[in-house]
Design a protein around this motif. Structure first.
Motif, PDB file in Angstrom:
ATOM      1  N   LEU A  83      -0.540 -13.755  23.024  1.00  0.00           N
ATOM      2  CA  LEU A  83      -0.379 -13.356  24.417  1.00  0.00           C
ATOM      3  C   LEU A  83       0.785 -12.396  24.619  1.00  0.00           C
ATOM      4  N   HIS A  84       1.807 -12.501  23.789  1.00  0.00           N
ATOM      5  CA  HIS A  84       2.986 -11.650  23.972  1.00  0.00           C
ATOM      6  C   HIS A  84       2.900 -10.318  23.217  1.00  0.00           C
ATOM      7  N   HIS A  85       1.749  -9.995  22.646  1.00  0.00           N
ATOM      8  CA  HIS A  85       1.548  -8.702  21.987  1.00  0.00           C
ATOM      9  C   HIS A  85       0.484  -7.914  22.729  1.00  0.00           C
ATOM     10  N   GLN A  86       0.604  -6.611  22.692  1.00  0.00           N
ATOM     11  CA  GLN A  86      -0.345  -5.726  23.369  1.00  0.00           C
ATOM     12  C   GLN A  86      -1.614  -5.488  22.554  1.00  0.00           C
ATOM     13  N   ARG A  87      -1.481  -5.626  21.218  1.00  0.00           N
ATOM     14  CA  ARG A  87      -2.630  -5.410  20.329  1.00  0.00           C
ATOM     15  C   ARG A  87      -2.691  -6.564  19.331  1.00  0.00           C
ATOM     16  N   GLN A  88      -3.761  -6.591  18.552  1.00  0.00           N
ATOM     17  CA  GLN A  88      -3.872  -7.594  17.498  1.00  0.00           C
ATOM     18  C   GLN A  88      -2.730  -7.429  16.509  1.00  0.00           C
ATOM     19  N   ARG A 102       2.622  -9.356 -13.660  1.00  0.00           N
ATOM     20  CA  ARG A 102       3.726  -9.048 -12.747  1.00  0.00           C
ATOM     21  C   ARG A 102       4.594  -7.934 -13.314  1.00  0.00           C
ATOM     22  N   ASN A 103       5.390  -7.328 -12.435  1.00  0.00           N
ATOM     23  CA  ASN A 103       6.267  -6.201 -12.777  1.00  0.00           C
ATOM     24  C   ASN A 103       5.477  -4.957 -13.173  1.00  0.00           C
ATOM     25  N   GLN A 104       4.270  -4.831 -12.632  1.00  0.00           N
ATOM     26  CA  GLN A 104       3.439  -3.648 -12.867  1.00  0.00           C
ATOM     27  C   GLN A 104       3.060  -2.964 -11.548  1.00  0.00           C
ATOM     28  N   GLN A 105       3.769  -3.304 -10.483  1.00  0.00           N
ATOM     29  CA  GLN A 105       3.563  -2.694  -9.161  1.00  0.00           C
ATOM     30  C   GLN A 105       2.257  -3.124  -8.484  1.00  0.00           C
ATOM     31  N   ILE A 106       1.610  -4.175  -8.987  1.00  0.00           N
ATOM     32  CA  ILE A 106       0.345  -4.633  -8.392  1.00  0.00           C
ATOM     33  C   ILE A 106       0.587  -5.211  -7.006  1.00  0.00           C
ATOM     34  N   GLY A 107       1.600  -6.043  -6.854  1.00  0.00           N
ATOM     35  CA  GLY A 107       1.919  -6.603  -5.539  1.00  0.00           C
ATOM     36  C   GLY A 107       2.240  -5.517  -4.530  1.00  0.00           C
ATOM     37  N   LYS A 108       2.988  -4.529  -4.970  1.00  0.00           N
ATOM     38  CA  LYS A 108       3.337  -3.399  -4.100  1.00  0.00           C
ATOM     39  C   LYS A 108       2.080  -2.660  -3.658  1.00  0.00           C
ATOM     40  N   LYS A 109       1.155  -2.428  -4.587  1.00  0.00           N
ATOM     41  CA  LYS A 109      -0.083  -1.719  -4.255  1.00  0.00           C
ATOM     42  C   LYS A 109      -0.932  -2.533  -3.281  1.00  0.00           C
ATOM     43  N   LEU A 110      -0.981  -3.843  -3.469  1.00  0.00           N
ATOM     44  CA  LEU A 110      -1.729  -4.697  -2.539  1.00  0.00           C
ATOM     45  C   LEU A 110      -1.097  -4.654  -1.150  1.00  0.00           C
ATOM     46  N   LEU A 111       0.234  -4.708  -1.084  1.00  0.00           N
ATOM     47  CA  LEU A 111       0.922  -4.633   0.213  1.00  0.00           C
ATOM     48  C   LEU A 111       0.682  -3.276   0.885  1.00  0.00           C
ATOM     49  N   GLN A 112       0.756  -2.198   0.120  1.00  0.00           N
ATOM     50  CA  GLN A 112       0.497  -0.863   0.679  1.00  0.00           C
ATOM     51  C   GLN A 112      -0.932  -0.754   1.191  1.00  0.00           C
ATOM     52  N   PHE A 113      -1.863  -1.350   0.455  1.00  0.00           N
ATOM     53  CA  PHE A 113      -3.258  -1.312   0.871  1.00  0.00           C
ATOM     54  C   PHE A 113      -3.433  -2.021   2.220  1.00  0.00           C
ATOM     55  N   VAL A 114      -2.832  -3.210   2.352  1.00  0.00           N
ATOM     56  CA  VAL A 114      -2.952  -3.961   3.614  1.00  0.00           C
ATOM     57  C   VAL A 114      -2.217  -3.238   4.741  1.00  0.00           C
ATOM     58  N   GLU A 115      -1.102  -2.591   4.428  1.00  0.00           N
ATOM     59  CA  GLU A 115      -0.413  -1.805   5.441  1.00  0.00           C
ATOM     60  C   GLU A 115      -1.322  -0.686   5.963  1.00  0.00           C
ATOM     61  N   ASN A 116      -2.021  -0.012   5.065  1.00  0.00           N
ATOM     62  CA  ASN A 116      -2.962   1.041   5.481  1.00  0.00           C
ATOM     63  C   ASN A 116      -4.123   0.465   6.286  1.00  0.00           C
ATOM     64  N   LYS A 117      -4.600  -0.707   5.883  1.00  0.00           N
ATOM     65  CA  LYS A 117      -5.669  -1.377   6.640  1.00  0.00           C
ATOM     66  C   LYS A 117      -5.180  -1.705   8.048  1.00  0.00           C
ATOM     67  N   GLY A 118      -3.939  -2.163   8.151  1.00  0.00           N
ATOM     68  CA  GLY A 118      -3.357  -2.452   9.456  1.00  0.00           C
ATOM     69  C   GLY A 118      -3.291  -1.216  10.344  1.00  0.00           C
ATOM     70  N   LYS A 119      -2.948  -0.080   9.764  1.00  0.00           N
ATOM     71  CA  LYS A 119      -2.928   1.170  10.527  1.00  0.00           C
ATOM     72  C   LYS A 119      -4.334   1.536  10.976  1.00  0.00           C
ATOM     73  N   GLU A 120      -5.295   1.370  10.080  1.00  0.00           N
ATOM     74  CA  GLU A 120      -6.692   1.662  10.414  1.00  0.00           C
ATOM     75  C   GLU A 120      -7.173   0.788  11.574  1.00  0.00           C
ATOM     76  N   LEU A 121      -6.771  -0.473  11.565  1.00  0.00           N
ATOM     77  CA  LEU A 121      -7.168  -1.416  12.611  1.00  0.00           C
ATOM     78  C   LEU A 121      -6.273  -1.334  13.848  1.00  0.00           C
ATOM     79  N   GLN A 122      -5.263  -0.478  13.791  1.00  0.00           N
ATOM     80  CA  GLN A 122      -4.295  -0.292  14.878  1.00  0.00           C
ATOM     81  C   GLN A 122      -3.581  -1.597  15.242  1.00  0.00           C
TER      82      GLN A 122
END
Length: 140
Positions: A83-88, A102-122
């Motif tokens: 309720l206190h946010h304007q968007r999802q 681990r230590n191969q940047q896989i976690g970073k790539k997964l986080l970047q992917f979800v960040e881009n998905k979040g931008k796509e979904l606004q």
């Protein structure tokens, strides 16, 4: 309705093409193994199967895997309406990379992917939290 994407991102790994893609029902057993590693415990397979089934049918849930020949990691994104946010907003519920990858940047790539998905979904924001006792799992 659960949105499906054939292949959302490709990367060239040591053994060839690596994909980040949406998980399917066929990935359930591998995801179960990852969740046991995340929890440092053996989860109830029956309960996990029920939860996986429910999540896969939930239109506000996304589960992505990092895979070449096998699944090396996964990340989940839950969409929320507050309720206190304007968007999802989004919440990362699980993020795990197998210990041997681990230590191969896989976690970073997964986080970047979800960040881009979040931008796509606004999305207004994406949050991530972790339990302090999960020391090994907190290392990406």
């Amino acid at each position: 309705m659960f949105l499906l994407f054939k292949c959302d991102m490709m990367d060239i790994g040591k053994r060839g093409i690596v994909m980040i893609k949406e998980a399917t029902y066929q990935d359930k057993d591998d995801i179960f193994t990852l969740m046991n590693e995340l929890e440092n415990n053996t989860l109830s397979k029956e309960m996990f199967d029920q939860q996986y089934e429910a999540c896969m049918k939930n239109e506000h849930f996304y589960l992505y895997i990092y895979k070449d020949r096998d699944i090396k990691g996964c990340i989940s994104l839950y969409l929320q309406n507050y309720l206190h946010h304007q968007r999802q907003t989004g919440e990362i519920g699980e993020l795990i990379v197998k210990k041997e990858y681990r230590n191969q940047q896989i976690g970073k790539k997964l986080l970047q992917f979800v960040e881009n998905k979040g931008k796509e979904l606004q999305l207004e924001e994406i949050s991530l939290s972790s339990h302090m006792k999960k020391v090994d799992s907190n290392i990406l």
